[in-house]
Design an enzyme around this catalytic site. Structure first.
Site, short mmCIF file in Angstrom:
data_model
loop_
_atom_site.label_atom_id
_atom_site.label_comp_id
_atom_site.label_asym_id
_atom_site.label_seq_id
_atom_site.Cartn_x
_atom_site.Cartn_y
_atom_site.Cartn_z
N LYS A 1 17.65 7.57 43.08
CA LYS A 1 17.69 8.05 41.24
C LYS A 1 16.56 8.91 40.58
CE LYS A 1 18.61 5.95 36.98
NZ LYS A 1 18.07 7.05 35.39
N ASP B 1 20.09 11.85 36.47
CA ASP B 1 20.66 11.16 35.67
C ASP B 1 20.08 11.84 35.02
OD1 ASP B 1 21.68 9.24 33.77
OD2 ASP B 1 20.12 8.32 34.31
N LYS C 1 22.02 13.17 32.28
CA LYS C 1 22.89 13.05 30.56
C LYS C 1 23.43 14.14 29.93
CE LYS C 1 21.51 8.08 30.44
NZ LYS C 1 20.48 8.23 31.26
N ASP D 1 26.16 19.42 25.72
CA ASP D 1 25.88 20.60 25.45
C ASP D 1 27.89 20.99 25.06
OD1 ASP D 1 24.65 23.01 24.43
OD2 ASP D 1 23.41 22.50 25.64
N THR E 1 23.55 1.84 26.04
CA THR E 1 23.55 0.50 25.63
C THR E 1 22.69 0.12 24.91
OG1 THR E 1 21.75 0.91 27.97
CG2 THR E 1 23.73 -0.31 28.50
N ARG F 1 12.29 -1.34 38.95
CA ARG F 1 11.16 -1.63 38.10
C ARG F 1 11.13 -2.84 39.85
NH1 ARG F 1 10.50 -1.75 32.64
NH2 ARG F 1 12.66 -1.72 33.09
#
Ligand code: C5P
Length: 239
Positions: free
Chosen positions: A35, A62, A64, A67, A120, A211
């Site tokens: 990603k 990614d 997002k 527009d 989130t 991570r």
């Protein structure tokens, strides 16, 4: 049964291509999907996608997108040329924007689109401050249904929402879940976490993990453990 390698995307949250590719190299051929989010993409551009593609990997871009419909459709076409296989857009951009994106993504070689419903990081108060009176859970389902009607059949959501989104959108929808922590791993700044096995059991199609792999002493071994957990979880679901 899907190959576990197609159910894991490693989040390359790195500030530049050098550090990202060092991590990719340390994984060898353990993982198939990476990603690339805003931090790395704005630093390294399409070249990072090309480097990953040249090594045979798939890229989840990614960005997002949010527009006007014409601009988002153009961005989908540009991401297609760049070689992304998955691309995120904001469902809150509305039905016209999502329909334009879905139309643009019908071209051969286009990425599959994933809608982000409610970030989130948004709780009741954050959502209310933007003028939305529904709870985050209600808003997630409302936007998920709207996205489906607009031709988007994939979503990014948290492990907490995955079962409800799966129930509302059906078995074919691609549900991609971040906030995953193997049992015993550091939680970092994530709050509502699930283990790989829990997320798969609740209906996740693909997990995004950063991570626990990228900061591990041995990233390839950490990824192997997660892939075995995914495989075991799927096997036990089939029983
Ligand atoms: O390192 P970690 O496993 O927490 O990384 C999770 C990845 O998923 C990061 O790239 C993060 O930006 C992304 N993400 C998330 N929560 C969301 C949406 C995306 O953690 N709701």
């Amino acid at each position: 049964m899907l190959d576990p390698k197609d159910r894991l995307a490693v989040a390359l949250d790195h500030p530049d291509a050098y550090q990202a590719m060092k991590l990719v190299d340390s994984l060898g051929q353990t993982c198939q999907w990476f990603k690339v989010g805003m931090e790395l993409y704005y630093a390294a551009g399409n070249d990072i996608i090309r480097q990953l593609r040249d090594r045979g990997f798939d890229v989840f871009l990614d960005l997002k997108l949010h527009d006007i419909p014409n601009t988002v459709a153009g961005a989908v076409r540009s991401a297609t040329k760049a070689g992304a296989s998955l691309l995120t857009i904001h469902a809150s951009g509305g039905p016209a924007m999502m329909t334009a994106a879905a139309e643009a993504a019908k071209a051969p070689g286009s990425p599959r689109l994933l809608a982000v419903t409610v970030l989130t990081s948004m709780d009741d108060a954050q959502l209310a401050a933007t003028g939305i009176t529904a709870s985050p859970a209600e808003q997630v389902l409302k936007l998920a249904k709207l996205a489906r009607q607009s031709g988007i059949d994939g979503f990014v959501c948290s492990a907490e929402e995955v079962a409800a989104v799966r129930a509302a959108t059906g078995p074919q929808t691609l549900l991609v879940i971040p906030g995953i922590r193997p049992a015993g791993a550091a939680i970092d700044d994530q709050k509502r976490i699930a283990t790989p096995a829990q997320a798969i059991a609740q209906g996740a199609s693909m997990l995004v993990i950063g991570r626990p792999i990228t900061q591990a002493k041995d990233p390839a071994a950490a990824a192997e453990d997660i892939l075995s957990e995914i495989a075991q979880s799927e096997t036990s679901l089939k029983k």
